[in-house]
Design an enzyme around this catalytic site. Structure first.
Site, mmCIF file in Angstrom:
data_model
loop_
_atom_site.group_PDB
_atom_site.id
_atom_site.type_symbol
_atom_site.label_atom_id
_atom_site.label_comp_id
_atom_site.label_asym_id
_atom_site.label_seq_id
_atom_site.Cartn_x
_atom_site.Cartn_y
_atom_site.Cartn_z
ATOM 1 N N ASP A 195 0.521 -1.135 0.025
ATOM 2 C CA ASP A 195 0.009 0.111 0.075
ATOM 3 C C ASP A 195 0.620 1.137 0.214
ATOM 4 O O ASP A 195 0.176 2.377 0.264
ATOM 5 C CB ASP A 195 -0.939 -0.059 1.238
ATOM 6 C CG ASP A 195 -2.133 -0.895 1.051
ATOM 7 O OD1 ASP A 195 -2.448 -1.438 -0.163
ATOM 8 O OD2 ASP A 195 -3.079 -0.896 1.928
ATOM 9 N N ASP A 227 -20.630 31.000 -33.973
ATOM 10 C CA ASP A 227 -21.620 30.264 -34.903
ATOM 11 C C ASP A 227 -22.519 29.363 -33.970
ATOM 12 O O ASP A 227 -21.775 28.373 -33.253
ATOM 13 C CB ASP A 227 -21.112 29.485 -36.095
ATOM 14 C CG ASP A 227 -22.050 29.237 -37.084
ATOM 15 O OD1 ASP A 227 -23.116 28.756 -36.516
ATOM 16 O OD2 ASP A 227 -22.054 29.481 -38.313
ATOM 17 N N GLY A 239 -14.076 18.748 -33.359
ATOM 18 C CA GLY A 239 -14.718 17.605 -33.627
ATOM 19 C C GLY A 239 -15.390 17.612 -34.968
ATOM 20 O O GLY A 239 -15.521 16.723 -35.993
ATOM 21 N N LEU A 240 -16.154 18.693 -35.235
ATOM 22 C CA LEU A 240 -16.833 18.904 -36.469
ATOM 23 C C LEU A 240 -15.946 19.250 -37.616
ATOM 24 O O LEU A 240 -16.070 18.706 -38.683
ATOM 25 C CB LEU A 240 -17.827 20.310 -36.396
ATOM 26 C CG LEU A 240 -18.523 20.584 -37.629
ATOM 27 C CD1 LEU A 240 -19.587 19.414 -37.818
ATOM 28 C CD2 LEU A 240 -19.478 21.733 -37.360
#
Length: 538
Positions: free
Chosen positions: A36, A290, A425-426
């Site tokens: 741990d 836009d 992305g577009l």
């Protein structure tokens, strides 16, 4: 506890580590097995901390279980105090050590150290990391301030400051190691307060010492920047010492203005000069970009409660997004999250199961995901843009540059971070659509000479449904029974389908599958896709 490949929060002793690693002159001793001891990895590699975390372990092994593990605790405690000479000692145990019931906190209290010793009760099987951090900070403050007298003028920040002939003073509570952009948020909020005429007395736990915490009451009020860490401490300070606290978290333009107004009401200051000096581009940018990129975009949000609730407000009120789903792993704030869901008509998802989050994202198929590092992976698999807004995060979200989330400058950062994935992305989909033109070359996409591939743009989608909700292949269409859904896609047809922009691809998929079912086709080929396009294009 459960075995999983990903967790939004670790066990509560990780939260204790975060508090210790945030502060100076504090040391944490953990009764824990050898495996741990991974604090160095968390804080030096992921969070890019320049110093090793002040955490020591008893590091018992299997062969020690047959002997006196309590003696291991005493030895480690003595060695730690002698070597590091901390101003305060935190003592707790990891998950496995909890089963041994050695009571390391009680052992430390009985060793006669001349420094404050704070035993931590961190139930690893019922609580998680954020609760552990909150409880550790709370217990540390209580141990250092209990029994102190009520400050003169407590409960009246404006009168107290005026009587002493100074500006009002505030404590900024909640910033911690592994927090999301805490360093830059503190700098931005400090500037905001200065513009209003308020001084910052103390930032804690980040950068504070136990000696600093003993002077917390010199501040006139507290500001709870991160409720997951500081809420319980602020409540206790108000109850015990009449120290009021500011509840608004200044993330987004609207919340930052509300924050300044709340501080002004508390201190009796005029907020108008500070509001007039505000400089942010988010409102203008969100109006000027836009609407294809912003207005009505369907967004899913997930993360810690603080950032999720702030993100819902920013998304809906300042960017014009449509929040179709949101949730959090912060179970301690489930009531507030569900109340927010009722206000906006969306059911809040309260879970720490990343598979449940992935299922919800796949069901809603939003156009943008705002989440943690895990949601980044989920969105990538599904093919949706994503921006990270909350811990847990990876190393790239501890930037060297100035990138706050709070204040007016934080609003600028939020705009860039959230909107750019949509715009890029577009753009990527437009490149894919026109890749077969002379300036592009993509040999992997099947061609149909009789019909150019770029014509496969969204004519399959219904023009009356600008934001359709895509479905997975083989999923039942509305009104159809499950036994009518045995339709599969050839790999070439799937590749061709990916050329359609993501925001109408789901509608195109469903239309094509309905077209195939009506004609008794069980396998969709590239020809079937083009035939469906021609059918729905008429």
């Amino acid at each position: 506890m459960e075995l999983t490949v990903w967790t939004y929060e670790g066990p509560p002793h990780i939260g204790a580590m975060r508090i210790a690693a945030s502060m100076d002159a504090v040391h944490l001793v953990l009764h824990a097995p050898l495996g741990d001891s991974y604090a160095d990895l968390l804080f030096t590699m992921i969070a890019r901390s320049a110093a090793r975390p002040p955490v020591s372990y008893t590091s018992f092994q299997a062969r020690d279980l047959g002997g006196d593990t309590a003696q291991l605790v005493k030895t480690r405690l003595a060695e730690t105090v002698a070597r590091f000479k901390p101003q305060a000692l935190l003592v707790g145990e990891a998950c496995t050590a909890e089963l041994l019931q050695d009571q390391p906190g009680a052992l430390a209290l009985g060793m006669g150290f001349d420094i404050p010793v704070i035993p931590l009760e961190l139930p690893a099987f019922t609580r998680k990391e954020s609760w552990g951090a909150s409880e550790t900070f709370h217990q540390l403050v209580r141990a250092l301030l209990s029994g102190r007298p009520m400050p003169e003028g407590a409960g009246d920040p404006a009168g107290r400051a005026q009587a002493e002939g100074r500006r009002p003073r505030a404590n900024l509570l909640g910033p911690s190691a592994l927090g999301f952009r805490c360093r830059d948020d503190v700098a931005e909020v400090t500037k905001l307060l200065d513009s209003l005429g308020v001084d910052v007395h103390l930032v804690a736990p980040a950068g504070a010492t136990p000696a600093d915490l003993t002077g917390m009451l010199a501040a006139d009020f507290n500001i709870c920047l991160y409720p997951e860490i500081a809420h319980s401490t602020c409540v206790w300070l108000e109850r015990m010492f009449k120290q009021p606290w500011v509840r608004t978290v200044p993330i987004g333009v609207g919340a930052t203005r509300d924050f300044l107004l709340e501080v002004a009401r508390l201190t009796g200051l005029d907020p108008e000069p500070a509001l007039a000096r505000a400089r942010t581009r988010l409102p203008w940018f969100s109006r000027s970009v836009d609407s294809t990129y912003l207005t009505g975009k369907r967004v899913f949000i997930f993360g810690d409660a603080t950032h999720v609730m702030a993100a819902v407000r920013v998304a809906r009120e300042e960017l014009g997004f449509d929040v179709v789903g949101f949730g959090s792993y912060s179970r301690e704030f489930a009531r507030e999250l569900r109340a927010l869901g009722e206000d906006i008509g969306v059911e809040a998802l309260i879970t720490d199961d990343y598979l449940a989050v992935e299922a919800r994202v796949a069901e809603l198929h939003p156009e943008l995901v705002l989440g943690t590092q895990m949601e980044r992976h989920i969105a990538k698999r599904i093919g949706i843009p994503c921006a990270v807004i909350s811990s847990p995060v990876h190393v790239q979200d501890f930037p060297a540059r100035y990138a706050p989330q709070m204040g007016f400058e934080g609003a600028n950062v939020i705009f860039d971070t959230w909107v750019h994935p949509l715009m890029m992305g577009l753009e990527e989909h437009l490149i894919t659509m026109f890749r077969e033109d002379s300036e592009f070359d993509d040999g992997e996409v099947p061609e149909r000479p009789s019909q150019p591939a770029q014509a496969t743009a969204p004519v399959l989608a219904d023009a009356g449904e600008p934001n359709p909700r895509p479905a997975e292949a083989g999923a039942p269409a509305p009104g159809e029974s499950a036994d009518a859904t045995e339709v599969r896609w050839e790999s070439d047809a799937e590749k061709e389908l990916r050329k359609i922009p993501f925001f109408v691809r789901g509608k195109a998929r469903r239309n094509t599958e309905n077209f195939a079912r009506e004609r008794g086709l069980s396998l969709i080929s590239v020809d079937t896709l083009y035939d469906a396009k021609a059918h729905f294009g008429r």
